[in-house]
Design a protein around this motif. Structure first.
Motif, PDB file in Angstrom:
ATOM      1  N   VAL A 259       0.856  -1.194   0.000  1.00 59.26           N
ATOM      2  CA  VAL A 259       0.000   0.000   0.000  1.00 59.26           C
ATOM      3  C   VAL A 259       0.891   1.242   0.000  1.00 59.26           C
ATOM      4  O   VAL A 259       1.873   1.327   0.742  1.00 59.26           O
ATOM      5  N   SER A 260       0.545   2.182  -0.837  1.00 58.13           N
ATOM      6  CA  SER A 260       1.330   3.407  -0.956  1.00 58.13           C
ATOM      7  C   SER A 260       0.410   4.622  -0.989  1.00 58.13           C
ATOM      8  O   SER A 260      -0.825   4.492  -0.968  1.00 58.13           O
ATOM      9  N   MET A 261       1.010   5.793  -1.054  1.00 60.23           N
ATOM     10  CA  MET A 261       0.245   7.036  -1.132  1.00 60.23           C
ATOM     11  C   MET A 261      -0.701   7.028  -2.329  1.00 60.23           C
ATOM     12  O   MET A 261      -1.781   7.626  -2.278  1.00 60.23           O
ATOM     13  N   ALA A 262      -0.316   6.350  -3.404  1.00 60.67           N
ATOM     14  CA  ALA A 262      -1.186   6.267  -4.581  1.00 60.67           C
ATOM     15  C   ALA A 262      -2.507   5.586  -4.246  1.00 60.67           C
ATOM     16  O   ALA A 262      -3.574   6.006  -4.718  1.00 60.67           O
ATOM     17  N   ASP A 263      -2.451   4.554  -3.423  1.00 60.46           N
ATOM     18  CA  ASP A 263      -3.667   3.850  -3.032  1.00 60.46           C
ATOM     19  C   ASP A 263      -4.560   4.712  -2.151  1.00 60.46           C
ATOM     20  O   ASP A 263      -5.794   4.616  -2.209  1.00 60.46           O
ATOM     21  N   LEU A 264      -3.933   5.572  -1.338  1.00 60.93           N
ATOM     22  CA  LEU A 264      -4.694   6.483  -0.492  1.00 60.93           C
ATOM     23  C   LEU A 264      -5.477   7.487  -1.336  1.00 60.93           C
ATOM     24  O   LEU A 264      -6.496   8.026  -0.885  1.00 60.93           O
ATOM     25  N   CYS A 265      -5.007   7.732  -2.540  1.00 63.94           N
ATOM     26  CA  CYS A 265      -5.722   8.618  -3.460  1.00 63.94           C
ATOM     27  C   CYS A 265      -6.754   7.853  -4.292  1.00 63.94           C
ATOM     28  O   CYS A 265      -7.817   8.396  -4.630  1.00 63.94           O
ATOM     29  N   LEU A 266      -6.440   6.604  -4.622  1.00 64.71           N
ATOM     30  CA  LEU A 266      -7.311   5.850  -5.526  1.00 64.71           C
ATOM     31  C   LEU A 266      -8.682   5.541  -4.917  1.00 64.71           C
ATOM     32  O   LEU A 266      -9.723   5.816  -5.528  1.00 64.71           O
ATOM     33  N   ALA A 267      -8.700   4.948  -3.719  1.00 65.25           N
ATOM     34  CA  ALA A 267      -9.973   4.509  -3.140  1.00 65.25           C
ATOM     35  C   ALA A 267     -10.971   5.661  -2.974  1.00 65.25           C
ATOM     36  O   ALA A 267     -12.143   5.517  -3.354  1.00 65.25           O
ATOM     37  N   PRO A 268     -10.574   6.818  -2.455  1.00 68.00           N
ATOM     38  CA  PRO A 268     -11.533   7.918  -2.369  1.00 68.00           C
ATOM     39  C   PRO A 268     -12.036   8.397  -3.735  1.00 68.00           C
ATOM     40  O   PRO A 268     -13.203   8.798  -3.857  1.00 68.00           O
ATOM     41  N   GLN A 269     -11.168   8.319  -4.754  1.00 68.29           N
ATOM     42  CA  GLN A 269     -11.612   8.764  -6.074  1.00 68.29           C
ATOM     43  C   GLN A 269     -12.592   7.777  -6.704  1.00 68.29           C
ATOM     44  O   GLN A 269     -13.525   8.178  -7.410  1.00 68.29           O
ATOM     45  N   VAL A 270     -12.418   6.491  -6.434  1.00 68.53           N
ATOM     46  CA  VAL A 270     -13.392   5.517  -6.911  1.00 68.53           C
ATOM     47  C   VAL A 270     -14.730   5.735  -6.210  1.00 68.53           C
ATOM     48  O   VAL A 270     -15.802   5.599  -6.825  1.00 68.53           O
ATOM     49  N   PRO A 282     -15.202  -0.313 -17.808  1.00 66.33           N
ATOM     50  CA  PRO A 282     -13.989  -0.201 -18.640  1.00 66.33           C
ATOM     51  C   PRO A 282     -12.690  -0.140 -17.841  1.00 66.33           C
ATOM     52  O   PRO A 282     -11.613  -0.043 -18.447  1.00 66.33           O
ATOM     53  N   TYR A 283     -12.782  -0.201 -16.492  1.00 68.76           N
ATOM     54  CA  TYR A 283     -11.590   0.002 -15.671  1.00 68.76           C
ATOM     55  C   TYR A 283     -11.378  -1.186 -14.725  1.00 68.76           C
ATOM     56  O   TYR A 283     -11.470  -1.055 -13.490  1.00 68.76           O
ATOM     57  N   PRO A 284     -11.054  -2.356 -15.254  1.00 71.10           N
ATOM     58  CA  PRO A 284     -10.922  -3.553 -14.408  1.00 71.10           C
ATOM     59  C   PRO A 284      -9.764  -3.479 -13.419  1.00 71.10           C
ATOM     60  O   PRO A 284      -9.869  -4.010 -12.305  1.00 71.10           O
ATOM     61  N   THR A 285      -8.672  -2.836 -13.812  1.00 73.04           N
ATOM     62  CA  THR A 285      -7.523  -2.747 -12.898  1.00 73.04           C
ATOM     63  C   THR A 285      -7.855  -1.831 -11.730  1.00 73.04           C
ATOM     64  O   THR A 285      -7.575  -2.160 -10.563  1.00 73.04           O
ATOM     65  N   ILE A 286      -8.456  -0.694 -12.020  1.00 73.06           N
ATOM     66  CA  ILE A 286      -8.866   0.229 -10.963  1.00 73.06           C
ATOM     67  C   ILE A 286      -9.843  -0.465 -10.013  1.00 73.06           C
ATOM     68  O   ILE A 286      -9.707  -0.387  -8.785  1.00 73.06           O
ATOM     69  N   SER A 287     -10.813  -1.169 -10.577  1.00 70.41           N
ATOM     70  CA  SER A 287     -11.833  -1.839  -9.757  1.00 70.41           C
ATOM     71  C   SER A 287     -11.226  -2.936  -8.892  1.00 70.41           C
ATOM     72  O   SER A 287     -11.571  -3.084  -7.704  1.00 70.41           O
ATOM     73  N   ARG A 288     -10.291  -3.704  -9.458  1.00 67.43           N
ATOM     74  CA  ARG A 288      -9.658  -4.785  -8.695  1.00 67.43           C
ATOM     75  C   ARG A 288      -8.854  -4.250  -7.518  1.00 67.43           C
ATOM     76  O   ARG A 288      -8.947  -4.768  -6.392  1.00 67.43           O
ATOM     77  N   ILE A 289      -8.059  -3.215  -7.775  1.00 71.43           N
ATOM     78  CA  ILE A 289      -7.247  -2.633  -6.699  1.00 71.43           C
ATOM     79  C   ILE A 289      -8.144  -2.043  -5.619  1.00 71.43           C
ATOM     80  O   ILE A 289      -7.913  -2.233  -4.412  1.00 71.43           O
ATOM     81  N   ASN A 290      -9.185  -1.343  -6.033  1.00 71.64           N
ATOM     82  CA  ASN A 290     -10.081  -0.722  -5.059  1.00 71.64           C
ATOM     83  C   ASN A 290     -10.731  -1.766  -4.163  1.00 71.64           C
ATOM     84  O   ASN A 290     -10.854  -1.574  -2.942  1.00 71.64           O
ATOM     85  N   LYS A 291     -11.127  -2.881  -4.723  1.00 64.80           N
ATOM     86  CA  LYS A 291     -11.735  -3.950  -3.926  1.00 64.80           C
ATOM     87  C   LYS A 291     -10.753  -4.472  -2.877  1.00 64.80           C
ATOM     88  O   LYS A 291     -11.127  -4.709  -1.720  1.00 64.80           O
ATOM     89  N   SER A 292      -9.484  -4.629  -3.261  1.00 63.65           N
ATOM     90  CA  SER A 292      -8.468  -5.087  -2.311  1.00 63.65           C
ATOM     91  C   SER A 292      -8.253  -4.063  -1.199  1.00 63.65           C
ATOM     92  O   SER A 292      -8.081  -4.422  -0.025  1.00 63.65           O
TER      93      SER A 292
END
Length: 316
Positions: A259-270, A282-292
């Motif tokens: 987990v990095s600072m990038a993940d701290l930004c990703l989940a709130p944006q999803v 259309p965003y399977p990678t974004i969705s997969r990471i967010n679920k984790s």
């Protein structure tokens, strides 16, 4: 040079030049010469002289307390010295100052739905930092962020703001980087410079290239009837780029398997994308990471539906 390592000390900043093949070190101030053996000599060389006395020069500057080791015949010895520029020796003080710096419990000025505030809440949870929350309602009374009291705290009139260690910091990424530098465990920025650059790239893409375009202050300017379409276009445009980047950088999370600072930004944006009804197919990678990410405790407890100022109807 042959033999085993031998450490020596210095007492003030100076330029030293190492000329092989035969050593002697003349320390600063009024100390007698320390003879290290029949190999290299060390000369003060403040002008970085190009005179060659042996096999060739190596320049370095002493700046800060650490241990400096050179090769000699008498075996390894350790003693404190001034830090030599360019050395990569362990810093026993790293991570220690935070306990001394902290003045009272940190205070986070936050709004439950603010994705920027959520980033910081995740960082505080991951680093196990106990803090107090003061809610700043961005919609009540015309926006409590516009009050004189809050403007004196953060002239940008935005959340989050964090009072910690006797200072107040605005802007979520600046807060996270400060926490990382003063409380480095667990790491939110990788040691590897390339991975660290990728983390910052993804973080900035979201924090500068997506979220501000669908933020409340911008939506007010486009008019009520256009807000949903505007937000969807802003998020979709950013996610098109982000999905492509993450396909090459991601492991379990945005950059590799930590987990990095990038993940701290990703989940709130999803979460913002869900709120504005963006199709994530259309965003399977974004969705997969967010679920984790949402399965992790730090993301769970910091979620907007579990904050002190979350309205009852929106609570989990």
């Amino acid at each position: 040079m042959l033999g085993r390592p031998l450490a020596f000390t210095g007492t003030e900043t100076q330029i030293l030049t190492c000329w092989g093949p035969a050593p002697r070190f003349y320390p600063a101030q009024n100390r007698s010469p320390d003879v290290l053996g029949p190999a290299p000599r060390f000369y003060q060389d403040p002008n970085r002289s190009s005179d060659v006395l042996g096999a060739g020069p190596s320049l370095f500057t002493q700046t800060q307390t650490e241990v400096l080791t050179f090769w000699g015949p008498t075996g390894p010895k350790s003693s404190p010295s001034r830090r030599v520029a360019g050395t990569k020796l362990p810093d026993p003080e790293r991570g220690r100052p935070q306990r001394e710096m902290q003045v009272g419990k940190p205070i986070l000025y936050s709004y439950f739905r603010s994705s920027c505030s959520w980033r910081v809440r995740i960082a505080l949870a991951l680093k196990n930092i106990d803090y107090e929350t003061i809610a700043v309602n961005l919609t009540k009374d015309g926006g409590q962020q516009f009050s004189e009291e809050f403007q004196s705290l953060n002239p940008m009139k935005q959340v989050p703001a964090l009072k910690i260690d006797g200072i107040t910091i605005g802007q979520s990424l600046a807060i996270i980087e400060y926490l990382e530098e003063t409380r480095p465990t667990p790491r939110l920025l990788p040691r590897d410079p390339k991975k660290r650059a990728q983390v910052r790239m993804v973080s900035d893409l979201i924090a500068s290239g997506i979220q501000p375009l669908q933020n409340l202050s911008v939506l007010k300017q486009v008019g009520q009837e256009n807000q949903l379409t505007w937000a969807q276009q802003a998020i979709t445009s950013g996610f098109n780029a982000l999905e492509q980047i993450l396909q090459s950088s991601a492991g379990r999370y945005c950059v590799g398997d930590e987990v990095s600072m990038a993940d701290l930004c990703l989940a709130p944006q999803v979460a913002n994308a869900d709120r504005f009804k963006v199709d994530l197919t259309p965003y399977p990678t974004i969705s997969r990471i967010n679920k984790s990410l949402l399965a992790l405790e730090a993301f769970h407890v910091s979620h907007p539906c579990r904050q002190p100022d979350t309205p009852p109807e929106l609570r989990a």
